[in-house]
Motif scaffolding. Structure first.
Motif, mmCIF file in Angstrom:
data_model
loop_
_atom_site.group_PDB
_atom_site.id
_atom_site.type_symbol
_atom_site.label_atom_id
_atom_site.label_comp_id
_atom_site.label_asym_id
_atom_site.label_seq_id
_atom_site.Cartn_x
_atom_site.Cartn_y
_atom_site.Cartn_z
ATOM 1 N N GLU A 148 -52.605 12.658 26.405
ATOM 2 C CA GLU A 148 -52.259 12.197 27.682
ATOM 3 C C GLU A 148 -52.658 13.535 28.583
ATOM 4 O OE1 GLU A 148 -48.712 10.021 29.702
ATOM 5 O OE2 GLU A 148 -48.264 11.272 28.252
ATOM 6 N N GLN A 205 -56.457 6.659 33.335
ATOM 7 C CA GLN A 205 -55.872 5.442 32.495
ATOM 8 C C GLN A 205 -57.126 5.102 31.920
ATOM 9 O OE1 GLN A 205 -53.199 4.490 31.693
ATOM 10 N NE2 GLN A 205 -51.769 6.103 32.908
ATOM 11 N N GLU A 251 -57.947 4.318 28.086
ATOM 12 C CA GLU A 251 -58.348 2.954 27.395
ATOM 13 C C GLU A 251 -59.847 2.992 26.802
ATOM 14 O OE1 GLU A 251 -58.217 0.178 30.438
ATOM 15 O OE2 GLU A 251 -56.016 0.602 30.939
ATOM 16 N N PRO A 291 -50.309 8.473 25.628
ATOM 17 C CA PRO A 291 -50.042 7.912 26.975
ATOM 18 C C PRO A 291 -49.152 6.733 26.912
ATOM 19 C CG PRO A 291 -52.417 8.134 26.937
ATOM 20 C CD PRO A 291 -51.795 8.471 25.500
ATOM 21 N N THR A 292 -47.962 6.954 27.437
ATOM 22 C CA THR A 292 -46.933 5.709 27.401
ATOM 23 C C THR A 292 -47.306 4.360 27.713
ATOM 24 O OG1 THR A 292 -45.575 7.497 27.872
ATOM 25 C CG2 THR A 292 -44.516 5.457 27.976
ATOM 26 N N ARG A 293 -47.927 4.208 28.823
ATOM 27 C CA ARG A 293 -48.371 2.859 29.375
ATOM 28 C C ARG A 293 -49.358 2.188 28.299
ATOM 29 N NH1 ARG A 293 -52.313 2.380 33.651
ATOM 30 N NH2 ARG A 293 -52.834 0.109 33.370
ATOM 31 N N ILE A 294 -50.253 2.779 27.986
ATOM 32 C CA ILE A 294 -51.186 2.137 27.009
ATOM 33 C C ILE A 294 -50.666 2.150 25.636
ATOM 34 C CG2 ILE A 294 -53.474 2.517 25.801
ATOM 35 C CD1 ILE A 294 -54.354 3.948 28.330
ATOM 36 N N ASP A 299 -47.341 1.383 24.956
ATOM 37 C CA ASP A 299 -46.466 0.345 25.064
ATOM 38 C C ASP A 299 -47.235 -1.070 25.335
ATOM 39 O OD1 ASP A 299 -44.307 2.061 25.035
ATOM 40 O OD2 ASP A 299 -43.874 2.042 27.129
ATOM 41 N N GLU A 300 -48.273 -1.169 26.001
ATOM 42 C CA GLU A 300 -49.262 -2.401 25.964
ATOM 43 C C GLU A 300 -49.611 -2.579 24.721
ATOM 44 O OE1 GLU A 300 -52.139 -1.668 29.090
ATOM 45 O OE2 GLU A 300 -50.679 -1.861 30.555
ATOM 46 N N SER A 341 -46.229 14.276 24.295
ATOM 47 C CA SER A 341 -45.272 13.036 24.422
ATOM 48 C C SER A 341 -44.216 13.206 23.243
ATOM 49 C CB SER A 341 -46.213 11.810 24.427
ATOM 50 O OG SER A 341 -45.399 10.735 24.600
#
Length: 187
Positions: A29, A37, A41, A59-62, A64-65, A148
């Protein structure tokens, strides 16, 4: 942008053995510019395509997705297997005149889930991975280099048997349902 696609795997030397650099890839991250972002990805896609044994997503968002995507695939697989088993085993547990009310919808659900899994997940490189929660296995990974505290760790697993299982059960459920529907309307 110079670091785009660069390998960042870190070899680890622990008591349990040495992990080669080609076994683990870390999506760090690190925010370099406005397209961070997209860079995360891209790195994840490259790691999935390279078929690393372990992929650590910082990275938290990726992360989690990706974990949700894997969970939905697992849910479809399990639903296909359990609904197909219910379709095939219901005639053994219920009287003949009532079993079709459970078996036919369960068979249709099994077939629908197996079909959706086949269409949406079969060609996705992410379907070969599962989220790892085992702390003993996680201790072998180079998690000390992360910034993280809650990374998502993916482990590559062979899914051939899993696909065979749910496809076989779904096809058996389809055959049973087709036979029952034929019997209902042929009489």
């Amino acid at each position: 942008m110079a670091s785009l696609g660069r390998r960042r795997g870190v070899p680890v030397n622990r008591e349990r053995g040495v992990m080669a650099a080609t076994e683990c890839y870390i999506v760090h991250e690190i925010y370099n510019g406005e397209n961070a972002q997209e860079q995360f990805e891209y790195e994840l896609e490259q790691a999935l395509e390279a078929q690393y044994r372990y992929i650590v997503i910082e990275p938290t968002r990726i992360g989690d997705e990706t974990a949700r995507w894997v969970a939905v695939g697992n849910c479809l697989h399990k639903t296909a297997v359990l609904a197909g088993a219910a379709c095939l085993l219901t005639p053994l547990a219920l009287p003949v005149e009532y079993s079709r009310y459970v078996a036919l919808p369960a068979g249709a659900l099994s077939l629908a889930c197996a079909t959706l899994y086949g269409i949406s997940w079969q060609f996705d490189p992410c379907c070969k991975y599962q989220v790892e929660y085992d702390s003993q296995k996680l201790s072998r990974l180079p998690l000390h280099t992360l910034t993280s505290s809650t990374p998502v760790v993916l482990v590559r697993r062979d899914d051939v048997h899993r696909k065979r299982l749910h496809n076989t059960i779904a096809l058996a459920a389809l055959a049973y349902c087709a036979k029952k529907i034929y019997e209902l309307y042929a009489v």
